[in-house]
Structure formats: structure tokens, C-alpha cells
Design a protein around this motif. Sequence first.
Motif, short mmCIF file in Angstrom:
data_model
loop_
_atom_site.label_atom_id
_atom_site.label_comp_id
_atom_site.label_asym_id
_atom_site.label_seq_id
_atom_site.Cartn_x
_atom_site.Cartn_y
_atom_site.Cartn_z
N ALA A 158 0.85 -1.19 0.00
CA ALA A 158 0.00 0.00 0.00
C ALA A 158 0.89 1.24 0.00
N HIS A 159 0.35 2.33 -0.60
CA HIS A 159 1.21 3.50 -0.82
C HIS A 159 1.68 4.15 0.47
N HIS A 160 0.95 3.94 1.58
CA HIS A 160 1.35 4.62 2.82
C HIS A 160 2.37 3.82 3.62
N TYR A 161 2.87 2.74 3.07
CA TYR A 161 3.96 2.02 3.74
C TYR A 161 5.23 2.12 2.89
N GLU A 162 6.37 2.26 3.59
CA GLU A 162 7.64 2.37 2.88
C GLU A 162 8.05 1.04 2.28
N THR A 163 7.93 -0.01 3.08
CA THR A 163 8.38 -1.32 2.61
C THR A 163 7.32 -2.37 2.95
N ILE A 164 7.39 -3.49 2.26
CA ILE A 164 6.46 -4.59 2.52
C ILE A 164 6.66 -5.15 3.92
N GLU A 165 7.90 -5.09 4.42
CA GLU A 165 8.17 -5.59 5.77
C GLU A 165 7.40 -4.78 6.81
#
Lengths: 216, 121
Positions: free
Chosen positions: A14-21
Motif C-alpha cells: 500500500a502507498h502509505h507504507y515504505e516497505t512490505i516488511e
Amino acid sequence: MSSSDAHAPNPHLAHHYETIEKQDYAVRLGMWLFLGTEVLLFAGLFLGYTVYRHFYHEAFHEASRHLDLWAGITNTVVLITSSLSVALAYNAIKQGKTKLCAGMLIFTIVCAFTFLAIKGIEYHHKFQEGALPGKWYHYAEVTAPGANLYYTVYFLATGLHAFHVIVGMSILIWILSRVLRGHFSESYYVPVELGGLYWHLVDLVWIFLFPLLYLI
Amino acid sequence: MAHEATETPASKDEHHGHGVGRYFLVWGLLLLFTATTVITGRMDLGAANIFIALFIATVKATLVVLFFMHMTEAPGANRLVFVVSLVFSIVLMIGVFGDLWTRNPMTLPSAAPTTEAPERP
């Protein structure tokens, strides 16, 4: 992670997260928070049960003996087995075994239907006997004061639990449809994991409901 | 499925699951404890019955949370929020039990006079 991940955006991010982790960490934490509120919800019900059981100890004992113990045992085995199969579904998708995951989810959903069918038959018998909650109670076999409260608690607790079974089953059906459409792989399987966590909670609640309602 | 494309040695190592043996072992234990609680539940052990039943249920729930729900691998924050909800459930129960167990028996509904009580002169 391989270097190509840095260039190609992850479709699940999602765009509001920097990384998938970070996203995975947040959604898992959110799920455990939700499960915590579920624990508190059922804690209130168990507390109500305890208070009335303390007030009407003998009536609760007698009324519990009129439940179908074998139906309770069968449902316990069904739910424990479904918990195993949903854990195996998670384990399978984690290794990229989509077909095994789908098979395990189908088995879990069949278990959920079985549980509801057995519960429905139990409810039907109780309706026929008149062991109904509140003012509708007219069960001739247990007339001790407080027996009616036992059945009120019984229907409330198992009813709320059955509602959770229906919700959990619906979530698993939705996840199964996504597994079959190839949405998940060993690099993205968090929804399977969270759906499984919800299903385990349904099992957890039943683990306490079964002895408290059938074995007192 | 773009299976081969993502299967680098590193990701293979990272995503390897548990042996299914552990899941079946936990399942077997859960069934064993279910049988135990049914047997002890039907024995007349007085006040110990409810404590045995709750102890077995707690052991079963712990097995489910630790191994089926993988809390052994969950980060600290996830463990914290779940365990705190359990702690506050226990706080709630201790508060209410403290009230119930210290009440005068006369205040319990079972002490209410029935229609069979001796008539007043």
C-alpha cells in the motif's frame, strides 16, 4: 530480497507504507490487537456465566447434564482438526504449495459447515424440548430455579461463537477464492496467515466453552 | 505462478516452513487433552472439577496460541497486546470473584425463601 525488488514496486504494498516488511509488521500487529479485543468480548460472557453459575450452582450442574455430550465432543474434535488444517494451509502457502493450501482450506471450510450443522441439530432439539432462553423457557425436565439462566447463557455464548464460526468460514471462503486465483505465493501470504489466526481464535473460544457448558 | 522467478536461494531459506510433524503432534496432544477433560469432567471430584477443567482448557489454548498461531515466532509487540488482553481479563475476573466469594450467603438467590418455607404463626 533481490535487487529487482527495489525497482519494480510490489503490487501488494500500500502507498502509505515504505516497505512490505513494515506493512506486514503493521497488519500482523493490527490482527493481534483485534484478537485481544475478541478475548475481552468473550471474557465478559465468561464472567456472566461465572456469576450465574455461582448463584445457581446446582441448577447449572443439572442443566449441563441435559446437553448432548457426544455432540459437544464431536464438535470439539471437528474444530481442533480444522485448526490443524488451517495451520497446514498456512504452512503450505509459505512454501508456495498453492494446491495443498487450497485443499487444506477446503477441508477447514467443510469442518466449519460440519460444526454448524451439529450445533444446529443441538439447537433444534433444545427448541423442541422448550429449553429456551429467558421467558420462553418451558423445559419440563429441569425446573430448578436458575436453569433458565443456564440456557440463556448457553444460547448467548454458543450463539456468539457460532456467529464467529460463520464469519471465520466466510473469510476462509474468500481467502480460498483468492488462493485459487493465484493471488498468494511464498513471497506474499499474509492474508492466509491472518484468516488462519481468526479461525484459531474461534477454536480457542470453543476450547473454554466446551468444558464450561458440557462438563460442569 | 511466477514460482521460479522468485525462488532465489535466500528466499527459499527464508520461507521454508515447519515440518508438518510438529502440527500433527500438537493436534494429537489437543485430542488427548480433550479426552482427558471429558473423563475428569464426568468424575465426581467436588470443587476440584472446575479447576481441572480450566487447567486443561488453558493448556490446550496455550498449545494453539504458541504453535498453531505461531506466537513463538511473533514479534514482541504482538505478544504484548495479546497477553495484556488476557491479563486484563484476569484482573476483571479477580475483581468480580472477590465480590462473589466474600458475599454473605444470605444475599445469594439460593437463600431466597421458597414457597415451602414454614408458615409464620
